[in-house]
Scaffold this active site. Structure first.
Site, PDB file in Angstrom:
ATOM      1  N   ASP A 184      32.225  36.229  58.938  1.00  6.56           N
ATOM      2  CA  ASP A 184      33.492  36.301  59.635  1.00  6.56           C
ATOM      3  C   ASP A 184      34.524  35.518  58.802  1.00  6.56           C
ATOM      4  O   ASP A 184      34.207  34.915  57.777  1.00  6.56           O
ATOM      5  CB  ASP A 184      33.352  35.737  61.061  1.00  6.56           C
ATOM      6  CG  ASP A 184      34.463  36.226  61.979  1.00  6.56           C
ATOM      7  OD1 ASP A 184      34.266  36.272  63.196  1.00  6.56           O
ATOM      8  OD2 ASP A 184      35.550  36.577  61.449  1.00  6.56           O
TER       9      ASP A 184
ATOM     10  N   GLU B  78      41.046  35.230  70.621  1.00  2.84           N
ATOM     11  CA  GLU B  78      40.053  34.254  70.170  1.00  2.84           C
ATOM     12  C   GLU B  78      40.218  32.917  70.899  1.00  2.84           C
ATOM     13  O   GLU B  78      40.435  32.897  72.116  1.00  2.84           O
ATOM     14  CB  GLU B  78      40.129  34.120  68.644  1.00  2.84           C
ATOM     15  CG  GLU B  78      39.886  35.475  67.953  1.00  2.84           C
ATOM     16  CD  GLU B  78      39.677  35.353  66.479  1.00  2.84           C
ATOM     17  OE1 GLU B  78      40.278  36.142  65.720  1.00  2.84           O
ATOM     18  OE2 GLU B  78      38.888  34.492  66.039  1.00  2.84           O
TER      19      GLU B  78
HETATM   20  C1  GLC Z   1      38.435  36.969  63.210  1.00  4.79           C
HETATM   21  C2  GLC Z   1      37.425  37.475  64.208  1.00  4.79           C
HETATM   22  C3  GLC Z   1      36.746  38.755  63.797  1.00  4.79           C
HETATM   23  C4  GLC Z   1      37.676  39.590  62.943  1.00  4.79           C
HETATM   24  C5  GLC Z   1      37.950  38.813  61.663  1.00  4.79           C
HETATM   25  C6  GLC Z   1      38.946  39.550  60.745  1.00  4.79           C
HETATM   26  O1  GLC Z   1      38.369  35.573  63.114  1.00  4.79           O
HETATM   27  O2  GLC Z   1      36.408  36.571  64.621  1.00  4.79           O
HETATM   28  O3  GLC Z   1      36.351  39.447  64.998  1.00  4.79           O
HETATM   29  O4  GLC Z   1      37.062  40.835  62.631  1.00  4.79           O
HETATM   30  O5  GLC Z   1      38.441  37.510  61.908  1.00  4.79           O
HETATM   31  O6  GLC Z   1      40.222  39.547  61.330  1.00  4.79           O
END
Ligand code: GLC
Length: 634
Positions: free
Chosen positions: A274, A496
């Site tokens: 991630d 988030e």
């Molecule tokens: C974010 C998220 C993830 C996402 C990634 C790219 O922090 O946790 O779900 O796909 O970054 O944006």
């Protein structure tokens, strides 16, 4: 260990490419960078395997043509072969999690919590196919979707990205969504990415990126089981989760990444970290790079410090801390995905079919989204069958969420945290511009933006009810003028950790003490799941109407269930609309009886703030149980 089983041609191509790749080229393929941190020239110079857009990171005027131009430039650079560089096409990734939600004019589908209430796997596949076409219309090949989180606590800011609190619905959707996106890997397909591996929805107190303290059996039955149908469908990528499992970061967990996912479940694609996900394993970045690679991560989403990542990775191979065998496993997987997707055979983005024949924000796709809105709505109360309403009724429409497409779309829409997009209506309390929300959060700001296309909930009502008027705070309510009020209330957008609800710092302190590495903490959305504590303006709006003796139909726009005792008591009817997306018209379709309610709760609705009943608990005494939902003809 080469566990990849693939057809001979692809195996030969992989071995041929691998045999010609330098260590720099191999490590470059394992690197994904954010578009703002790299130029096409550097993509070639460092042999970068992938570029992404973080939430809200958009090129030019954020039109499909701007996206195609950008992708064309990165693709061309990656394919410019010379003595130093081997032509391997980059793959571009985005979070198209409820439509191609970064791009102006895209169809914005309901977020997953509403789709879970619809409980319609066939619809899910159609949504995925439509989303794939809209992604392809911008020259992009890969989306970080679907999320397979099983959210177990509504304090979590990502509850709305979860279909349900129990795995059954998530299992029934996982394979269908992947099938709709990857669509036989043909012309109309994009690469899917199931996430977040694993246990993201099970953290204690619902702390985002926190600690999931559960047994092996619970992890397997609740959080891993939704991945089985996706793997069976041949999903090509899996994203690692930020959370820890019993104190150990998933990003450094060789058991979960290699032994379970790659060996036991025989996953053949590649694992991507991630966003800077390895950074939280240890404060020493060199150490985190080694641990992330050795745990089994194949591609690293490194938003900015990709040069540092590449340097550390190379040093670890030269020092023997990371084996060449592990590097080759990662690169083989990445090449496998690119070859299976046919990326080497697809023309440059601008020359591709959907770039030239875009299916983007079209009425066909919006009709699917509008159907999804209808099917997602859950009727919780309907006193004296006040619903369905007559289209000729004299209606006052009120509430801050009534005429704001940004609010109804929620987070991960145009901007990472979502936007406010009110229509500057005469009665609007919000005169545009960022709004400082005063609900105890550290001056969280919601960016002003615009949702192009679609309808606000008010616009949908107005289109069918000629005697409806809009008055956002409800103070114009008059029993001589109005038969009924529709009050659209709820949450404002978040994403988030900024969507977490925390009633105390002890949750962060406890989590931080339990996990190895450290916790990323963002300002929370609020400190209470009680709606009239989070948004007292909403109860006031309802009261402005009911105090005049006018019955109120309350429509709640939210990314989760909330404590609604006071609002429910005052309402004559109560509808959970979740985060419906751009097609607000779908709500009027049902309120006026053109369609019946079909939605059933895929999350337990708690009665009191300190309860967290979950389907299967005993005792189980919620306000509304999992599976609850009224209808006109029920
Ligand atoms: C974010 C998220 C993830 C996402 C990634 C790219 O922090 O946790 O779900 O796909 O970054 O944006």
């Amino acid at each position: 260990m080469d566990t990849l089983v693939m057809d001979k041609t692809i195996a030969q191509k992989i071995n041929d490419l691998l045999g010609r790749m330098s260590l720099d080229q191999k490590i470059g393929q394992m690197t994904q960078t954010e578009r703002l941190a790299i130029t096409p020239k550097e993509v070639k110079e460092y042999h970068i395997g992938s570029v992404l857009s973080g939430g809200g990171s958009v090129p030019g005027d954020n039109q499909p043509a701007d996206w195609i131009k950008m992708n064309d430039e990165y693709w061309a650079a990656s394919m410019e072969e010379d003595e130093q560089h081997l032509a391997i096409p980059i793959i571009y990734g985005v979070d198209a999690i409820h439509g191609h939600n970064n791009v102006l004019g895209a169809t914005i589908f309901p977020h997953n919590i509403g789709l879970g209430a619809a409980n319609d796997p066939e619809l899910i596949e159609r949504i995925a196919k439509a989303t794939a076409r809209e992604i392809l219309s911008t020259g992009v090949e890969w989306t970080f979707a679907p999320t397979l989180a099983v959210a177990r606590n509504n304090h979590w800011g990502r509850t709305y990205e979860s279909y349900a609190e129990s795995p059954e619905i998530v299992q029934s959707y996982a394979g269908r969504f992947v099938k709709g996106l990857q669509n036989s890997l043909g012309r109309d397909s994009v690469v899917a990415c199931v996430k977040h591996w694993v246990g993201d929805g099970g953290t204690s107190y619902g702390v985002d990126q926190g600690d999931t303290e559960i047994s092996d059996d619970e992890m397997s039955e609740i959080h891993i089981s939704p991945y089985y149908p996706a793997l069976a469908e041949g999903v090509l990528t899996v994203m690692v989760s930020f959370n820890s499992w019993n104190g150990k970061k998933c990003h450094g967990n060789k058991y979960l990444l290699t032994e379970v996912l790659k060996e036991e479940l025989e996953f053949e694609g590649f694992i991507i970290s991630d966003w800077d996900g390895i950074d939280y394993i240890d404060e020493d970045y060199s150490e985190t790079v080694a641990r992330g690679i050795n745990a089994g991560i194949d591609m690293f989403m490194v938003s900015e410090k990709w040069r540092e990542f590449i340097a550390h990775a190379k040093n670890h191979v030269l020092s023997g801390r990371v084996s060449m065998e592990r590097i080759d496993d990662a690169v083989k997987r990445i090449l496998y995905v690119k070859l299976m997707y046919g990326l080497f055979d697809r023309p440059r983005p601008a020359e591709r079919y959907w770039s030239k024949n875009p299916d983007f924000g079209t009425s066909h796709n919006r009709a699917i989204a509008r159907e999804a809105v209808r099917k997602s709505l859950v009727l919780l109360k309907n006193e004296n069958d006040i619903l369905p309403l007559s289209k000729n009724a004299r209606i006052i429409v009120a509430g801050k969420n009534a005429d704001n497409r940004g609010y109804q779309c929620g987070g991960f829409t145009i901007a990472w945290q979502g936007i406010t997009d009110d229509n500057e209506s005469a009665d609007s309390d919000n005169k545009g511009g960022p709004i400082i929300m005063d609900y105890n959060s550290s001056s969280a700001q919601i960016q002003k933006g615009s949702i192009v296309g679609g309808t606000s909930i008010w616009e949908g009502i107005k289109a069918v009810a000629p005697n409806a008027t809009l008055n956002l705070n409800g103070t114009a309510a008059d029993p001589n003028l109005h038969d009924v009020g529709i009050v659209v209330i709820g949450e404002t957008p978040y994403a988030e950790g900024m969507g977490d609800i925390r009633d105390g710092d002890y949750q962060i302190e406890e989590t931080s003490e339990k996990i190895e590495g450290f916790l990323k903490v963002l300002a929370p959305y609020g400190h209470s799941t009680v709606l009239n504590e989070l948004h007292p303006e909403d109860l006031r709006t309802i009261q402005h109407i009911t105090d005049k003796g006018i019955p109120a139909i309350v429509v709640l726009v939210s990314g989760r269930t909330l404590i609604i005792k006071k609002e429910l008591e005052l309402s004559s009817a109560f509808v959970a609309a979740w985060l419906p997306g751009s097609e607000g018209q779908g709500i009027a379709d049902v309120l006026f009886g053109d369609y019946d309610f079909q939605g059933k709760l895929s999350f337990t609705w708690q009665k009191h703030r300190d309860e967290n009943y979950i389907k299967g608990d005993s005792p189980y005494e919620p306000l509304f149980p999992y599976g609850y939902g009224l209808s006109y003809n029920g």
